[in-house]
Design a protein around this motif. Structure first.
Motif, PDB file in Angstrom:
ATOM      1  N   UNK A  12      16.045   6.761   6.136  1.00  0.00           N
ATOM      2  CA  UNK A  12      15.833   7.841   5.178  1.00  0.00           C
ATOM      3  C   UNK A  12      14.381   8.323   5.246  1.00  0.00           C
ATOM      4  N   UNK A  13      13.963   8.880   6.402  1.00  0.00           N
ATOM      5  CA  UNK A  13      12.563   9.327   6.488  1.00  0.00           C
ATOM      6  C   UNK A  13      12.295  10.483   5.518  1.00  0.00           C
ATOM      7  N   UNK A  14      11.066  10.610   5.109  1.00  0.00           N
ATOM      8  CA  UNK A  14      10.659  11.676   4.196  1.00  0.00           C
ATOM      9  C   UNK A  14      10.597  12.998   4.960  1.00  0.00           C
ATOM     10  N   UNK A  15      11.089  14.043   4.335  1.00  0.00           N
ATOM     11  CA  UNK A  15      11.105  15.367   4.958  1.00  0.00           C
ATOM     12  C   UNK A  15       9.686  15.731   5.437  1.00  0.00           C
ATOM     13  N   UNK A  16       9.610  16.098   6.709  1.00  0.00           N
ATOM     14  CA  UNK A  16       8.340  16.514   7.298  1.00  0.00           C
ATOM     15  C   UNK A  16       7.483  15.395   7.855  1.00  0.00           C
ATOM     16  N   UNK A  17       7.889  14.140   7.674  1.00  0.00           N
ATOM     17  CA  UNK A  17       7.064  13.004   8.084  1.00  0.00           C
ATOM     18  C   UNK A  17       7.374  12.598   9.528  1.00  0.00           C
ATOM     19  N   UNK A  54       0.839  -1.198   0.000  1.00  0.00           N
ATOM     20  CA  UNK A  54       0.000   0.000   0.000  1.00  0.00           C
ATOM     21  C   UNK A  54       0.875   1.249   0.000  1.00  0.00           C
ATOM     22  N   UNK A  55       0.257   2.386  -0.337  1.00  0.00           N
ATOM     23  CA  UNK A  55       1.014   3.615  -0.505  1.00  0.00           C
ATOM     24  C   UNK A  55       1.813   4.024   0.730  1.00  0.00           C
ATOM     25  N   UNK A  56       1.318   3.771   1.939  1.00  0.00           N
ATOM     26  CA  UNK A  56       2.073   4.168   3.131  1.00  0.00           C
ATOM     27  C   UNK A  56       3.355   3.364   3.300  1.00  0.00           C
ATOM     28  N   UNK A  57       3.502   2.282   2.536  1.00  0.00           N
ATOM     29  CA  UNK A  57       4.714   1.477   2.629  1.00  0.00           C
ATOM     30  C   UNK A  57       5.940   2.250   2.180  1.00  0.00           C
ATOM     31  N   UNK A  58       5.765   3.230   1.297  1.00  0.00           N
ATOM     32  CA  UNK A  58       6.899   4.063   0.887  1.00  0.00           C
ATOM     33  C   UNK A  58       7.457   4.763   2.121  1.00  0.00           C
ATOM     34  N   UNK A  59       6.592   5.362   2.900  1.00  0.00           N
ATOM     35  CA  UNK A  59       7.010   6.075   4.106  1.00  0.00           C
ATOM     36  C   UNK A  59       7.690   5.130   5.095  1.00  0.00           C
ATOM     37  N   UNK A 119       5.593  11.120  11.732  1.00  0.00           N
ATOM     38  CA  UNK A 119       5.122   9.776  12.093  1.00  0.00           C
ATOM     39  C   UNK A 119       6.189   8.722  11.830  1.00  0.00           C
ATOM     40  N   UNK A 120       7.006   8.935  10.792  1.00  0.00           N
ATOM     41  CA  UNK A 120       8.015   7.945  10.421  1.00  0.00           C
ATOM     42  C   UNK A 120       9.439   8.456  10.587  1.00  0.00           C
ATOM     43  N   UNK A 121       9.664   9.366  11.549  1.00  0.00           N
ATOM     44  CA  UNK A 121      11.023   9.656  11.974  1.00  0.00           C
ATOM     45  C   UNK A 121      11.681  10.928  11.486  1.00  0.00           C
ATOM     46  N   UNK A 122      11.002  11.777  10.736  1.00  0.00           N
ATOM     47  CA  UNK A 122      11.614  13.052  10.361  1.00  0.00           C
ATOM     48  C   UNK A 122      11.805  13.886  11.631  1.00  0.00           C
ATOM     49  N   UNK A 123      12.904  14.622  11.732  1.00  0.00           N
ATOM     50  CA  UNK A 123      13.163  15.376  12.962  1.00  0.00           C
ATOM     51  C   UNK A 123      12.243  16.571  13.181  1.00  0.00           C
ATOM     52  N   UNK A 124      11.657  17.117  12.107  1.00  0.00           N
ATOM     53  CA  UNK A 124      10.742  18.256  12.258  1.00  0.00           C
ATOM     54  C   UNK A 124       9.734  18.251  11.120  1.00  0.00           C
TER      55      UNK A 124
END
Length: 97
Positions: A43-48, A30-35, A50-55
């Motif tokens: 390698x969390x997505x910038x701004x995410x 599913x699409x959330x698997x990318x995140x 929920x999945x570990x981005x710092x801010x």
């Protein structure tokens, strides 16, 4: 998805001092698997948040864009391609080629 593990393919298509631009193809899952999978690789997505981005991003979004999508039309059987413009944001525009 025989093993139960979703599969995605990715390639690096741009890099700055702080960010990398990836092209990601979601093969299964599913699409959330990318995140989830990018975060698991460190390698969390910038701004995410929920999945570990710092801010977060100032507007609360995450820097994930479905830029291009292709599918076979169910009636005409022709390939349909839809492509979105890049957001008018300095980070996205820096990677524009």
């Amino acid at each position: 998805m025989a093993s139960g593990i979703p599969i995605l393919k990715y390639r690096l298509i741009g890099k700055s001092d702080n960010y990398s631009l990836l092209e990601v193809q979601l093969m299964t899952g599913r699409h959330h698997q990318i995140r989830c999978q990018l975060a698991a690789m460190g390698c969390p997505i910038k701004g995410d948040l929920k999945y570990g981005a710092p801010r977060s991003n100032p507007d609360g979004s995450i820097s994930l864009l479905s830029r291009r999508m292709e599918f076979i039309h169910p009636v005409s059987k022709e390939r349909v391609t839809v492509e979105a413009p890049l957001p008018d944001d300095p980070l996205w525009q820096a990677f524009k080629q």
